[in-house]
Design an enzyme around this catalytic site. Structure first.
Site, mmCIF file in Angstrom:
data_model
loop_
_atom_site.group_PDB
_atom_site.id
_atom_site.type_symbol
_atom_site.label_atom_id
_atom_site.label_comp_id
_atom_site.label_asym_id
_atom_site.label_seq_id
_atom_site.Cartn_x
_atom_site.Cartn_y
_atom_site.Cartn_z
ATOM 1 N N GLU A 174 -4.720 -8.885 -0.116
ATOM 2 C CA GLU A 174 -5.480 -8.569 1.115
ATOM 3 C C GLU A 174 -6.950 -8.521 0.738
ATOM 4 O OE1 GLU A 174 -4.202 -5.403 3.704
ATOM 5 O OE2 GLU A 174 -2.079 -5.808 3.267
ATOM 6 N N GLU A 182 0.848 -1.210 0.000
ATOM 7 C CA GLU A 182 0.000 0.000 0.000
ATOM 8 C C GLU A 182 0.879 1.253 0.000
ATOM 9 O OE1 GLU A 182 -3.204 -0.217 2.886
ATOM 10 O OE2 GLU A 182 -4.010 -2.010 1.925
HETATM 11 O O1 AHR Z 1 -4.767 -6.061 7.165
HETATM 12 C C1 AHR Z 1 -4.678 -4.890 7.911
HETATM 13 C C2 AHR Z 1 -4.080 -3.722 7.126
HETATM 14 O O2 AHR Z 1 -4.918 -3.396 6.065
HETATM 15 C C3 AHR Z 1 -2.756 -3.977 6.457
HETATM 16 O O3 AHR Z 1 -1.686 -3.801 7.327
HETATM 17 C C4 AHR Z 1 -2.733 -2.936 5.379
HETATM 18 O O4 AHR Z 1 -1.968 -3.316 4.282
HETATM 19 C C5 AHR Z 1 -4.190 -2.749 5.043
HETATM 20 O O5 AHR Z 1 -4.539 -1.414 5.013
#
Ligand code: AHR
Length: 531
Positions: free
Chosen positions: A335, A201
Site C-alpha cells: 500500500e 495491518e
Molecule cells: O487503502 C485504504 C486503507 O488504508 C486500507 O484498507 C488499509 O489497509 C490502510 O489503512
C-alpha cells in the site's frame, strides 16, 4: 523535552541542503549530467512493483470494475469494458484484493453462488456490501486484464480453517466437495493464486494485535492455508506475505524485528516469502492536504514527504538483512501513494480524491526508489486502482478518465522485469521556502530484449532542465520516447477535459556520443536509446 532537539536537527539538515544547493548554483550548473554505464548491471526491476490494489471501498470495485451484466455500460460478464481496455495497456502484474481493512472482515462464502448474502461494509462508510463481486468475478476480471491474483485472507475475524477452505476451493484439481462447488459455480479448472496476504495491518484495523500475537496467528495460516494447484507446486509457487511495518518509529522496527527474527529460526512447518510494508504520503492524519486547488508550497511539501519512502525501505531492509542476508524474503510495499483530504461533497468513507501532475511526479519518484532497491523490494501495490486514493482511473457512471498516475504507469511498462543499469548524476536542488528537494531523479535499465531505457524526472516546477547523458558501453545513435507534464502542479484530467495531462513525444539530440534533451518543468520522461 524531545521537541527542541528534533527542530535543531531538522534545521541542520536544511542548512546542509541549502549549502549544497548554493554550491550548485554558484557553479552555474543548470545542466544536469547523467553518466550511464551499460557494461554493468544491478538488480532486476520486478514487474510486480507495478501491482495494483482493489479494495471493496467506495466506488473502487462497484462502479469502478463491476457494473453487472445487465448494465447499459458496455461490459463482459458484468466487468466494464472501458476499464479492462485501459488496464490491459498497463500490463498490470497483480491485483491485491479484497482489502485492505475490508479483508479482515471478508467471508468468502458470502461472495460465491446464488443468491449472494448482502452484508455491510463497516470500515468504509457503513454501506451495503452486495457481495455480487466475489471470488469468481475477481478472477474473471484478472483474466480479462491479464493479471495475477494477490488474495488477502481474513486473519482478524476469520479462522485458518476458513482461509484454508477458500484456498482449497480456489486451487484444488481433485474432485473434493469444494472443487465440485467451484465447478458448479462455473470454473472446473483450478485457479492460480500467485500471492497470499496473511492479514492486513494486523497492528491496527486488522485486529490491533501485538507482533507476538500476530506471529503465532501467521504461523498457523502459513501452515494450513495451502495452494493445491498442480501447476504451482514446483514452479510458480504461491508466495506468502506476512504483515509488516506501517512506518519507521520503534513500533514498526519492533514489528519487523519480531517477524524476521522468527523467520530466521523458522522450521519446516511454516514459511513466508514476503513482508508487507504500508507507507502513504499523507503529511498528517487525518489527511488534510488538498488533491487539487493547491500551490507550489503543497507541491514541494508532499514531494518531500514522499521521499521518506527511501529511508523507510533502507531501515526495514537493514533489519531484514540481519536475519535474512540471502534476501529470500521480499519487502512488498503493498500500500503506497498519496492520501489527501476527501473531495468536497464526497462520502468521506469513500476516500475520493483528485489525481494531479504532482501525483505523477510522486509516482515516478516512488517507483524509482523501489527499482533502486530491487534486490529486496520485489513487489508493490499502489493504493488504489480505481476511484479511490491515488487512482489510475476515475469513473462516473458511463464516463471514464485516465489520471496522470495512469500515464506514468503506462510510460514505465518497458521497465517491467528490466535490469537496472547504474546511472550517476549530481541532481542539484530545487528549493521552495524551507523545502529542498533533489531537482532531478533518474533510473536506467535494460529491458528483457536488451534495449536501454532511461527515466528522468524534473522535480522543479518552474525551470526546465538541460540533460546531457554520456555512456560507457554503447554509442547512442538516437533516443526518443514520451514526456508527461502539465500547465500547473495541480493540473488534473477531468471527464470534461481528459487530455490536460497526457504524454507527448520527445526526441533527444545526439552530440559527440552524448544525448542532449531539455526537460520541461515538473515532468516525467521515458526514452529508449538506440545503439
Ligand atoms: O487503502 C485504504 C486503507 O488504508 C486500507 O484498507 C488499509 O489497509 C490502510 O489503512
Amino acid at each position: 523535552m524531545q521537541r527542541p532537539s528534533a527542530v535543531i536537527s531538522a534545521f541542520l539538515i536544511d542548512v546542509a541542503l541549502m549549502c549544497s544547493m548554493l554550491a550548485t548554483t554558484a557553479l552555474g550548473a543548470d545542466k544536469v549530467e547523467l553518466s550511464v554505464d551499460v557494461s554493468k548491471s544491478g538488480a532486476k526491476i520486478d514487474r510486480n512493483i507495478f501491482g495494483q490494489f482493489a479494495e471493496h471501498l467506495g466506488h473502487g470495485v462497484y462502479e469502478g470494475i463491476w457494473v453487472g451484466p445487465d448494465s447499459a455500460i458496455p461490459n463482459t460478464r458484468g466487468i466494464r469494458s472501458d476499464v479492462v481496455t485501459a488496464l490491459k495497456a498497463l500490463k498490470v502484474p497483480n491485483v491485491r484484493w479484497p482489502g485492505g481493512c475490508f479483508a479482515d472482515e471478508y467471508h468468502w462464502r458470502k461472495g460465491i453462488g446464488s443468491p449472494r448474502t448482502v452484508t455491510l461494509n463497516p470500515n468504509w462508510g457503513g454501506v451495503i456490501e452486495p457481495n455480487t463481486f466475489g471470488t469468481h468475478e475477481f478472477l474473471d476480471f484478472l483474466d480479462q486484464i491479464g493479471a495475477e491474483a494477490y488474495v488477502s485472507v481474513n486473519v482478524g475475524s476469520g479462522t485458518p480453517q476458513e482461509a484454508a477452505e477458500w484456498l482449497e476451493y480456489l486451487t484444488t484439481a481433485q474432485p473434493t466437495t469444494l472443487a465440485k462447488e467451484r465447478a458448479a459455480n462455473g470454473h472446473p479448472a483450478p485457479y492460480k493464486v500467485a500471492y497470499l496476504g496473511i492479514g492486513n495491518e494486523s497492528w491496527d484495523c486488522g485486529g490491533n494485535m501485538t507482533p507476538d500475537y500476530y506471529l503465532s496467528q501467521m504461523k498457523a495460516y502459513s501452515r494450513f492455508v495451502r495452494n493445491f494447484n498442480p501447476a504451482q507446486q514446483d514452479k510458480q509457487q504461491m508466495l506468502k506475505i506476512a504483515v509488516g511495518p506501517g512506518g519507521d518509529g520503534p513500533r514498526w522496527t519492533e514489528w519487523t524485528e519480531v517477524i524476521m527474527k522468527a523467520y530466521q529460526q523458522h522450521t519446516w512447518s511454516w514459511d513466508i516469502n514476503g513482508l508487507s510494508m504500508h507507507n502513504y504520503t499523507v503529511g498528517q492524519w487525518p489527511p488534510s492536504y488538498k488533491s487539487t486547488g493547491f500551490g507550489e508550497a503543497e507541491y514541494a511539501q508532499i514531494l518531500k514527504f514522499t521521499l521518506e519512502m527511501e529511508g523507510l525501505i533502507a531501515k526495514h531492509s537493514a533489519i531484514m538483512d540481519k536475519y535474512d542476508p540471502e534476501k529470500k524474503v521480499a519487502l512488498i510495499v503493498d500500500e503506497w501513494g498519496g492520501w489527501y483530504a476527501p473531495l468536497p461533497g464526497s462520502n468521506p468513507g469513500f476516500l475520493v480524491q483528485q489525481n494531479s501532475m504532482r501525483d505523477a511526479i510522486l509516482a515516478a519518484l516512488n517507483v524509482n526508489i523501489f527499482a533502486r532497491h530491487g534486490d529486496r523490494v520485489r513487489g508493490a501495490n499502489i493504493a488504489q486502482m480505481i476511484n479511490v486514493l491515488q487512482a489510475m482511473i476515475m469513473t462516473d457512471k458511463e464516463k471514464m478518465v485516465l489520471t496522470p498516475t495512469y500515464y506514468v504507469f503506462k510510460m514505465y511498462v518497458p521497465f517491467q522485469d528490466a535490469t537496472i543499469v547504474p546511472v550517476k548524476f549530481d541532481a542539484g536542488w530545487y528549493t521552495h521556502s524551507d523545502v529542498a528537494l533533489p531537482r532531478v531523479d533518474a533510473i536506467a535499465a535494460k529491458d528483457t530484449n536488451g534495449k536501454l531505457w532511461l527515466e528522468i524526472t524534473n522535480v522543479d516546477p518552474n525551470q526546465a532542465v538541460d540533460i546531457e547523458v554520456s555512456f560507457t558501453g554503447i554509442a547512442p545513435k538516437s533516443a526518443a520516447g514520451e514526456t508527461l507534464t502539465a500547465p500547473k502542479v495541480d493540473s488534473v484530467n477531468t471527464f470534461e477535459a481528459p487530455n490536460t495531462v497526457v504524454p507527448k513525444p520527445i526526441t533527444a539530440k545526439v552530440q559527440g556520443g552524448k544525448l542532449a534533451l531539455k526537460l520541461e518543468p515538473k515532468s516525467v520522461t521515458v526514452i529508449s536509446v538506440e545503439p
